[in-house]
Design a protein around this motif. Structure first.
Motif, mmCIF file in Angstrom:
data_model
loop_
_atom_site.group_PDB
_atom_site.id
_atom_site.type_symbol
_atom_site.label_atom_id
_atom_site.label_comp_id
_atom_site.label_asym_id
_atom_site.label_seq_id
_atom_site.Cartn_x
_atom_site.Cartn_y
_atom_site.Cartn_z
ATOM 1 N N VAL A 45 3.941 16.657 49.799
ATOM 2 C CA VAL A 45 3.094 15.647 49.172
ATOM 3 C C VAL A 45 3.383 14.320 49.869
ATOM 4 C CG1 VAL A 45 2.952 16.781 46.929
ATOM 5 C CG2 VAL A 45 4.839 15.202 47.383
ATOM 6 N N GLU A 46 2.601 13.312 49.537
ATOM 7 C CA GLU A 46 2.829 12.001 50.143
ATOM 8 C C GLU A 46 4.189 11.454 49.719
ATOM 9 O OE1 GLU A 46 0.822 10.634 52.382
ATOM 10 O OE2 GLU A 46 -0.525 12.364 52.197
ATOM 11 N N GLY A 47 4.813 10.659 50.589
ATOM 12 C CA GLY A 47 6.065 9.985 50.241
ATOM 13 C C GLY A 47 7.291 10.696 50.778
ATOM 14 N N GLU A 48 8.445 10.135 50.435
ATOM 15 C CA GLU A 48 9.736 10.624 50.936
ATOM 16 C C GLU A 48 10.451 11.426 49.861
ATOM 17 O OE1 GLU A 48 14.039 8.617 52.263
ATOM 18 O OE2 GLU A 48 12.184 7.458 52.409
ATOM 19 N N HIS A 49 11.123 12.507 50.249
ATOM 20 C CA HIS A 49 11.913 13.260 49.279
ATOM 21 C C HIS A 49 13.392 12.881 49.403
ATOM 22 C CE1 HIS A 49 11.277 15.854 52.842
ATOM 23 N NE2 HIS A 49 12.472 16.382 52.617
ATOM 24 N N ALA A 50 14.197 13.402 48.479
ATOM 25 C CA ALA A 50 15.569 12.924 48.291
ATOM 26 C C ALA A 50 16.507 13.373 49.403
ATOM 27 C CB ALA A 50 16.106 13.409 46.949
ATOM 28 N N ASP A 51 17.587 12.604 49.585
ATOM 29 C CA ASP A 51 18.722 13.051 50.390
ATOM 30 C C ASP A 51 19.503 14.088 49.587
ATOM 31 O OD1 ASP A 51 18.046 11.252 52.370
ATOM 32 O OD2 ASP A 51 19.442 9.710 51.670
ATOM 33 N N VAL A 52 20.101 15.048 50.301
ATOM 34 C CA VAL A 52 20.956 16.047 49.651
ATOM 35 C C VAL A 52 22.241 16.143 50.476
ATOM 36 C CG1 VAL A 52 21.170 18.405 48.805
ATOM 37 C CG2 VAL A 52 18.929 17.296 48.839
ATOM 38 N N PRO A 53 23.250 15.350 50.141
ATOM 39 C CA PRO A 53 24.490 15.366 50.924
ATOM 40 C C PRO A 53 25.138 16.747 50.918
ATOM 41 C CG PRO A 53 24.427 13.510 49.404
ATOM 42 C CD PRO A 53 23.298 14.400 49.035
ATOM 43 N N GLY A 54 25.824 17.061 52.032
ATOM 44 C CA GLY A 54 26.614 18.281 52.076
ATOM 45 C C GLY A 54 25.838 19.552 52.320
ATOM 46 N N LEU A 55 24.644 19.452 52.909
ATOM 47 C CA LEU A 55 23.869 20.660 53.196
ATOM 48 C C LEU A 55 24.606 21.531 54.221
ATOM 49 C CD1 LEU A 55 20.281 19.122 53.335
ATOM 50 C CD2 LEU A 55 21.165 20.701 51.606
ATOM 51 N N ALA A 56 24.300 22.821 54.218
ATOM 52 C CA ALA A 56 25.028 23.777 55.057
ATOM 53 C C ALA A 56 24.753 23.596 56.544
ATOM 54 C CB ALA A 56 24.678 25.198 54.634
ATOM 55 N N LEU A 57 23.637 22.952 56.903
ATOM 56 C CA LEU A 57 23.296 22.660 58.291
ATOM 57 C C LEU A 57 22.915 21.181 58.419
ATOM 58 C CD1 LEU A 57 20.894 25.626 59.225
ATOM 59 C CD2 LEU A 57 23.253 25.320 60.013
ATOM 60 N N PRO A 58 23.073 20.592 59.620
ATOM 61 C CA PRO A 58 22.505 19.264 59.831
ATOM 62 C C PRO A 58 21.000 19.328 59.581
ATOM 63 C CG PRO A 58 23.925 19.905 61.663
ATOM 64 C CD PRO A 58 23.746 21.116 60.810
ATOM 65 N N THR A 59 20.513 18.477 58.676
ATOM 66 C CA THR A 59 19.113 18.572 58.240
ATOM 67 C C THR A 59 18.446 17.212 58.296
ATOM 68 O OG1 THR A 59 19.688 20.404 56.772
ATOM 69 C CG2 THR A 59 17.596 19.303 56.368
ATOM 70 N N VAL A 60 17.259 17.193 58.899
ATOM 71 C CA VAL A 60 16.436 15.985 58.981
ATOM 72 C C VAL A 60 15.246 16.167 58.039
ATOM 73 C CG1 VAL A 60 14.969 14.591 60.497
ATOM 74 C CG2 VAL A 60 17.147 15.503 61.350
ATOM 75 N N LYS A 61 14.839 15.079 57.388
ATOM 76 C CA LYS A 61 13.657 15.144 56.526
ATOM 77 C C LYS A 61 12.563 14.267 57.112
ATOM 78 C CE LYS A 61 15.086 11.365 53.440
ATOM 79 N NZ LYS A 61 15.394 10.965 52.050
ATOM 80 N N THR A 62 11.312 14.641 56.862
ATOM 81 C CA THR A 62 10.183 13.799 57.252
ATOM 82 C C THR A 62 9.155 13.793 56.121
ATOM 83 O OG1 THR A 62 8.639 15.413 58.216
ATOM 84 C CG2 THR A 62 10.461 14.678 59.625
ATOM 85 N N GLU A 63 8.267 12.821 56.168
ATOM 86 C CA GLU A 63 7.150 12.808 55.238
ATOM 87 C C GLU A 63 6.096 13.811 55.703
ATOM 88 O OE1 GLU A 63 5.756 8.872 54.410
ATOM 89 O OE2 GLU A 63 7.781 8.098 54.021
ATOM 90 N N LEU A 64 5.111 14.052 54.844
ATOM 91 C CA LEU A 64 4.099 15.081 55.095
ATOM 92 C C LEU A 64 3.385 14.867 56.432
ATOM 93 C CD1 LEU A 64 2.364 17.484 54.179
ATOM 94 C CD2 LEU A 64 0.940 15.866 52.900
ATOM 95 N N VAL A 65 3.021 13.640 56.744
ATOM 96 C CA VAL A 65 2.234 13.374 57.958
ATOM 97 C C VAL A 65 3.014 13.784 59.201
ATOM 98 C CG1 VAL A 65 3.035 10.961 58.083
ATOM 99 C CG2 VAL A 65 0.874 11.642 59.195
ATOM 100 N N ASP A 66 4.314 13.552 59.227
ATOM 101 C CA ASP A 66 5.105 13.951 60.398
ATOM 102 C C ASP A 66 5.355 15.451 60.420
ATOM 103 O OD1 ASP A 66 5.206 11.473 61.518
ATOM 104 O OD2 ASP A 66 7.161 10.930 60.697
ATOM 105 N N GLY A 67 5.396 16.066 59.255
ATOM 106 C CA GLY A 67 5.492 17.523 59.207
ATOM 107 C C GLY A 67 4.249 18.167 59.795
ATOM 108 N N GLN A 68 3.091 17.583 59.486
ATOM 109 C CA GLN A 68 1.841 18.106 60.038
ATOM 110 C C GLN A 68 1.793 17.931 61.557
ATOM 111 O OE1 GLN A 68 -0.750 15.779 57.533
ATOM 112 N NE2 GLN A 68 -1.047 17.461 56.074
#
Length: 797
Positions: A429-452
């Protein structure tokens, strides 16, 4: 009152008017009939009173529990309560033939649990000796993520949360918890673990799931063992109080547990002589959960410090769940230990940029920075379920995953299991989702437009990506996004009370292992261990003294985005510090205050509040007070003493009034702080008040459950009830989005808090059977002038 209860009461009143010999009387002078109200027990919560489905409820008796009677200076015995309970059960079975009593309580709660057809529950209200009927709600062990640590990778230095709150300094001062007993009310505990076996004697507790005297953790369960290690481990790692005695009470099985076993665990822990109890469990109900709250309140009154997790439904306000909503117990929010923050840039093909890319979480700085080494292939893995990785080669590659369907941590765990070295999660969906510290892999998040954009790159054959990750800043202790926030509905209390580390907490794991978990479940045992250290030093302290010491000496947690302290309903009084609590010379109790609601449309309203100041020093102390509400809003005026002299070892009450002119204030809640100074140090006491009707969420969840007889129990969680309530079904698309409208399953009026439930036959328009699978259940709620429409993923099976 809900519609089911309304119909039941109308039917009951009609029956009374027709059949009762004492239900009405006629006036001598006219023909008007006066209906006499029937004296009935209260029903709390929303129960489907027209259904024949077997339902379990908790019954509270008029006869006081042993501890309630004791605290009120009255006499009560186990034998007397057994006799009273027997009379009530006998009368109940005359009224309800299919009533099966399960648990019986007498120590911190007076009553029993019983299963009966839901449409027979109303009959309980007229049985003499019954005071109230409560729902038997579901509890879960709350964990955000789990990562088992191999023996090869394990290092004692991983257990850094206990030293962070000052436990090691307390040990050096001679306070290790020796002589104090801590009860862990959870999924059981592996008392054979090398780091835990020292803490158990011959009697180890009780298993309420299997009803035996062996509280060993169930197969596939690990939660209680991890919690116990944070309290008491003494081997390769050390818990906060490494020399306490432990008792385990298994109240949660593989699928969680219910109020009836939780209350039974609380009751037995008190009877077994526990000094502290830890309840790292919860549900989503933002309301004081009646039977559990009563049991915890009387446990505290009897001298057992009760510590609960605040819940993992943050970061929004009003997300705290029971039993973190308890009035007396110490509820605990989760912090993340100091960490390094990084900026990230991603590159695929020339001219394509991803400005919304941010680091979401990572297991270690080294693994994150390793992504800078070269280029990687990236592979789209849908929602990141195990099935989404089937037939795809992820070895040494980056998993591109869409948000939706289930938890971020599970998506990343699945990517790691498939061989990926990193993950990118884009929003659905539009907007930014939360950080989740301590994930099992190095993880980058993006907004929907960059995912597309990333999906488009794959379509164009550009499946290579590179990262430029750079250190940005060191961040101090912060509140975890997942940590639930207050306030509490109905009592309007600030929750949590305090906070403690709850992200990537390494502790014991069944067998001889260790694991890193995160959740407020991991925060609570830090506080339980700290309480044990305080009780070792101060054996004569009451439970309120322990709570006050931890709250009064907690330190502010600072939001790195604002540079200001987090709100009270995010962090409570702050993050606990053991040494400061051990050395405090002043106790201010209670440690926080709520003035409640100010709802006058015009004019001024005054509410009173007070607290006790206890001078623990050997000198007379002169205390001064200053009360400040955030932003110093016009319309709030606090009146209290300017100075107060308290003799050594003595206590004194401080009274203060707050005057609110609602005509000068916008609706909402206002946080403030009472500053209590002895001239050297300042104790901060959080306070809160509400102007107008509080803006609590009208709906906090929904569910669908197969009842086994061809029907489904469909329901929602309503903290304040609902004047209008509707349930709509929509298609759930494979990409995690909402599809077309299917049907309205039901509409209702005047549903009471906190749960509404109805029976649905599984069909939609024109009698068509809805196929099994995942669907979207949207709940419309209208209450006190506010409307909400929220969607929840449910499974028909």
């Amino acid at each position: 009152m809900n519609h089911h209860l309304s119909r039941a009461l109308i039917s009951l009143m009609a029956l009374i008017m027709v059949m009762s010999p004492f239900g009405f009387s006629a006036s001598a002078n006219d023909s008007q009939v006066e209906v006499k109200e029937l004296n009935t027990a209260e029903i709390f919560g929303d129960l489907e009173l027209s259904s024949e489905r077997p339902t379990s409820v908790i019954v509270e008796l008029e006869a006081k529990s042993i501890i309630e009677a004791k605290q009120k200076g009255q006499k009560q015995t186990k034998a007397n309560l057994k006799a009273e309970r027997g009379k009530v059960v006998s009368e109940m079975k005359k009224a309800v033939k299919e009533a099966d009593v399960n648990r019986e309580y007498d120590y911190v709660f007076s009553g029993f649990s019983v299963e009966l057809p839901a449409n027979e529950i109303m009959k309980l209200t007229t049985v003499e000796g019954i005071k109230a009927v409560y729902p038997n709600v579901h509890y879960e062990a709350e964990v955000i993520s789990k990562e088992e640590i191999s023996e090869e990778a394990f290092s004692p230095a991983m257990m850094d949360s206990a030293p962070f709150i000052g436990s090691d300094e307390a040990w050096d001062a001679g306070f290790t918890g020796e002589g104090v007993t801590v009860a862990v009310i959870d999924t059981g505990v592996d008392y054979t673990h090398p780091d835990l076996k020292h803490a158990f004697g011959d009697y180890k507790g009780y298993d309420f799931v299997d009803d035996d005297k062996d509280p060993q953790e169930g197969s596939g369960q690990y939660h209680g063992t991890h919690v116990s290690g944070t309290v008491a481990a003494n081997g390769k790692i050390k818990g906060v109080a490494p020399e306490v005695d432990l008792l385990g009470y298994r109240v949660l099985g593989p699928n969680g547990g219910t109020t009836e076993d939780v209350v039974a665990g609380i009751e037995l822990a008190v009877q077994d002589g526990a000094d502290v109890m830890n309840l790292s469990l919860g549900n989503s109900l933002n309301t004081p959960d009646w039977a559990t709250s009563i049991a915890l309140d009387w446990a505290m009154a009897e001298g057992v410090v009760a510590v609960t997790s605040n819940g993992n439904a943050g970061p929004n306000n009003w997300t705290v769940g029971s039993p973190g909503t308890s009035r007396e117990a110490i509820s605990v929010g989760a912090t993340q230990l100091p960490y390094n923050k990084y900026d990230v840039e991603m590159a695929t093909s020339e001219g394509v940029e991803y400005p919304s890319a941010k680091v979401m979480g990572f297991p270690s700085d080294e693994e994150l920075l390793a992504l800078n080494d070269g280029d990687y292939e990236f592979v789209y893995a849908g929602l990141g379920s195990p099935e989404d990785f089937e037939g795809k080669d992820l070895e040494g590659k980056i998993a591109l995953i869409s948000r939706g369907g289930f938890a971020f941590v599970d998506k990343v765990e699945n990517a790691k299991a498939a061989g990926a070295v990193g993950a990118i999660i884009f929003n659905n969906v539009e907007g930014e989702h939360a950080d989740v510290p301590g994930l099992a892999l190095p993880t980058v998040k993006t907004e929907l437009v960059d995912g597309q954009k990333l999906l488009a790159e794959l379509e164009n054959g550009n499946n290579t990506i590179s990262f430029n990750i750079e250190f940005a800043q060191a961040v101090g202790e912060t509140m975890a996004d997942f940590s639930s926030r207050g306030p509490v509905t109905s009592t309007w209390m600030i929750k949590p009370d305090v906070s403690a580390p709850g992200v990537n907490i390494v502790s014991t794991f069944p067998g001889e292992g260790y694991a890193a978990l995160q959740g407020t479940s991991m925060s609570a045992p830090h506080v339980a261990g700290a309480a044990a250290l305080l009780l070792q030093k101060n054996g004569d302290w009451e439970t309120g003294d322990v709570k006050a010491a931890l709250m009064n000496t907690a330190v502010d947690v600072i939001d790195p985005d604002t540079g200001e302290a987090y709100a009270h309903n995010t962090q409570g009084a702050g993050s606990i510090r053991v040494v400061e609590a051990l050395n405090t010379e002043t106790l201010v109790a209670t440690g926080s205050h709520s003035f409640g609601k100010f709802v006058k449309d015009q004019g001024k309203q005054v509410e009173k509040q007070s607290f006790q100041i206890q001078n623990l020093s050997d000198e007379r102390v002169n205390y001064s007070f200053d009360v400040e509400f955030d932003g110093n809003p016009e319309g709030i005026k606090v009146m209290t003493s300017k100075n107060l002299k308290v003799q050594p070892g003595k206590s004194q009450q401080v009274n203060f009034n707050v005057q609110v002119d609602t005509s000068k204030l916008d609706p909402g809640y206002y946080e403030g702080t009472v500053h209590v100074s002895d001239g050297i140090q300042v104790i901060k006491v959080p306070t809160i008040l509400f102007v107008g009707e509080p803006d609590y969420p009208r709906v906090t969840g929904a569910y669908m459950e197969n009842t086994g007889n061809g029907d489904y129990a469909v329901g929602s969680y309503l903290p304040g009830g609902a004047e209008v309530l509707g349930y709509d079904m929509y298609v759930f698309n494979p990409d995690g989005t909402i599809g077309g409208f299917v049907d309205t399953l039901g509409t209702f009026e005047n549903a009471s808090a906190p749960i509404h439930e109805f029976s649905w036959d599984g069909t939609v328009q024109n009698g068509i059977d809805l196929p099994n699978g995942d669907w979207v259940l949207a709940v419309y709620v209208e209450n006190k002038g506010v409307t909400e429409y929220k969607a929840y993923l449910v499974t028909k099976e």
